[in-house]
Scaffold this motif. Structure first.
Motif, PDB file in Angstrom:
ATOM      1  N   ALA A 206      -1.929 -20.409 -46.398  1.00  0.00           N
ATOM      2  CA  ALA A 206      -3.208 -20.780 -47.004  1.00  0.00           C
ATOM      3  C   ALA A 206      -3.154 -20.681 -48.524  1.00  0.00           C
ATOM      4  O   ALA A 206      -3.779 -21.483 -49.227  1.00  0.00           O
ATOM      5  CB  ALA A 206      -4.325 -19.891 -46.446  1.00  0.00           C
ATOM      6  N   GLU A 207      -2.395 -19.710 -49.043  1.00  0.00           N
ATOM      7  CA  GLU A 207      -2.314 -19.576 -50.499  1.00  0.00           C
ATOM      8  C   GLU A 207      -1.636 -20.792 -51.126  1.00  0.00           C
ATOM      9  O   GLU A 207      -2.001 -21.214 -52.226  1.00  0.00           O
ATOM     10  CB  GLU A 207      -1.588 -18.288 -50.884  1.00  0.00           C
ATOM     11  N   TRP A 208      -0.676 -21.382 -50.443  1.00  0.00           N
ATOM     12  CA  TRP A 208      -0.030 -22.588 -50.959  1.00  0.00           C
ATOM     13  C   TRP A 208      -0.983 -23.779 -50.893  1.00  0.00           C
ATOM     14  O   TRP A 208      -1.012 -24.610 -51.805  1.00  0.00           O
ATOM     15  CB  TRP A 208       1.239 -22.898 -50.177  1.00  0.00           C
ATOM     16  N   LEU A 209      -1.736 -23.870 -49.791  1.00  0.00           N
ATOM     17  CA  LEU A 209      -2.726 -24.953 -49.691  1.00  0.00           C
ATOM     18  C   LEU A 209      -3.725 -24.863 -50.828  1.00  0.00           C
ATOM     19  O   LEU A 209      -4.057 -25.886 -51.473  1.00  0.00           O
ATOM     20  CB  LEU A 209      -3.447 -24.873 -48.342  1.00  0.00           C
ATOM     21  N   GLU A 211      -3.377 -23.487 -53.760  1.00  0.00           N
ATOM     22  CA  GLU A 211      -2.745 -23.810 -55.036  1.00  0.00           C
ATOM     23  C   GLU A 211      -2.559 -25.323 -55.198  1.00  0.00           C
ATOM     24  O   GLU A 211      -2.561 -25.837 -56.325  1.00  0.00           O
ATOM     25  CB  GLU A 211      -1.394 -23.097 -55.142  1.00  0.00           C
ATOM     26  N   ALA A 212      -2.396 -26.040 -54.078  1.00  0.00           N
ATOM     27  CA  ALA A 212      -2.257 -27.495 -54.126  1.00  0.00           C
ATOM     28  C   ALA A 212      -3.605 -28.203 -54.091  1.00  0.00           C
ATOM     29  O   ALA A 212      -3.660 -29.434 -54.152  1.00  0.00           O
ATOM     30  CB  ALA A 212      -1.396 -27.961 -52.952  1.00  0.00           C
ATOM     31  N   ALA A 229       3.618 -33.947 -49.891  1.00  0.00           N
ATOM     32  CA  ALA A 229       5.044 -34.024 -50.210  1.00  0.00           C
ATOM     33  C   ALA A 229       5.452 -32.849 -51.099  1.00  0.00           C
ATOM     34  O   ALA A 229       6.560 -32.310 -50.975  1.00  0.00           O
ATOM     35  CB  ALA A 229       5.362 -35.348 -50.895  1.00  0.00           C
ATOM     36  N   GLY A 230       4.561 -32.444 -51.987  1.00  0.00           N
ATOM     37  CA  GLY A 230       4.844 -31.283 -52.832  1.00  0.00           C
ATOM     38  C   GLY A 230       4.982 -30.010 -52.020  1.00  0.00           C
ATOM     39  O   GLY A 230       5.841 -29.168 -52.304  1.00  0.00           O
TER      40      GLY A 230
END
Length: 344
Positions: A206-209, A211-212, A229-230
């Motif tokens: 979730a932290e990556w989501l 941040e994106a 894609a990132g």
């Protein structure tokens, strides 16, 4: 799926039964994983047979939980028992196999033979089933550490069991085997972000989501293809130190087994590199390696093995995931579920 005590050792299959089980397993591999099938041909005959039998159980569990056959052709949910019922049945039959029941389906008899023949502790197949429970309960992962917990259970544990089939027993070698399984799973997650999201499974933390700038529902939206894609590229990058660690583990394996593992290492890593190179064009598609690329990695695998016969640094980077039994707190600290420190 928890048990009160270690099961009694299961019985070895007779030579005739084992040959029949191996033939079924080989067919399962040929239809379920062309990449593994190609690499498995390089193993010595006895190692190859046990590796195939272990894979057959893993493939069967995966298919039962997903309602598929050989990783494809998902069956309508209305035709199947509820997911938790399917998982409970898998767990029950696995435990019966580990207790020596010889009346079960071939996949479970295959597991029993491998566990008995190679003295694999029961905790490893049990931990693997825990990964399926995480899928059935549709767990979400807040941090990359939690995603790695999942990767360890569904793939790192399999790497450990495969290494034990090849004769590995020391913890440092098993750590490297776990690293390879984790790298494979991170590659799978990167490749299948969209497909998994369509079936209600999200492994990206979730932290990556956040941040994106994405929500879970955005993963299947073509308008967010570049951002997805990132995320895939970030997962591929996160797998790299695990692939690197696993490479150094090849030195502890017999040369022919190391060749098979090195080939699988190259094939799977290439999938991630191709995925990253294609960027948004790869989102929602299934990247795979062709026959010529596989043959190239067979040759490269031999070169890797030759390189690892030389003295190489064996210390594993401390920042990598520590499998549960290898975690330990610093002096004066309490052990916590978030501890990621490795053993020596």
């Amino acid at each position: 799926m928890s048990i009160a005590s270690e099961p009694m050792p299961p019985q070895l299959a007779t030579s005739t039964d084992r040959a029949e089980l191996a033939a079924l397993a080989e067919d399962t591999i040929a239809r379920g994983s062309k990449s593994f099938a190609a690499a498995a041909k390089l193993f010595p005959p006895e190692v190859r047979r046990s590796a195939m039998l272990l894979y057959a159980w893993c493939r069967h569990c995966d298919d039962v939980v997903d309602g598929q056959q050989f990783g494809f052709a998902r069956r309508p949910a209305a035709e199947l028992p509820a997911p938790m019922q399917r998982l409970d049945a898998l767990a029950t039959d696995t435990m019966r196999a580990l207790w020596g029941d010889t009346t079960l389906a071939p996949a479970f008899l295959s597991l029993a033979d491998v566990v008995a023949r190679h003295a694999i502790p029961a905790r490893f197949p049990i931990e693997h089933l825990e990964g399926y429970r995480m899928d059935v309960e549709a767990e979400r992962y807040a941090t990359i550490g939690e995603t790695l917990d999942y990767c360890y259970r569904v793939a790192g544990v399999v790497g450990i069991m495969m290494a034990m089939v090849m004769g590995a027993r020391d913890d440092r070698t098993l750590d490297r085997a776990s690293d390879l399984g984790i790298a494979f799973q991170l590659t799978n997650i990167a490749r299948d972000i969209v497909e998994d999201a369509r079936h209600g499974r999200v492994y990206v933390p979730a932290e990556w989501l956040a941040e994106a700038g994405l929500q879970e529902g955005d993963l299947t939206d073509a308008a967010h293809r570049e951002a997805v894609a990132g995320l895939a590229a970030r997962l591929v990058d996160h797998a790299e130190p695990y692939y690197r660690s696993a490479f150094f583990g090849l030195s502890a394996l017999p040369a022919r087994s190391a060749w098979a593992v090195a080939t699988a290492h190259g094939v799977y890593r290439q999938i991630g590199l191709d995925l990253k190179a294609r960027g948004a064009d790869a989102v929602g598609t299934r990247i795979s390696t062709g026959r010529l690329a596989k043959l190239r990695h067979v040759a490269l695998g031999a070169a890797k093995v030759a390189a690892t016969r030389l003295p190489l640094p064996l210390r594993r980077p401390q920042e990598l995931y520590a499998r549960p039994m290898r975690r330990r707190p610093a002096p004066g600290e309490e052990r916590s579920s978030g501890d990621r420190r490795t053993g020596p």
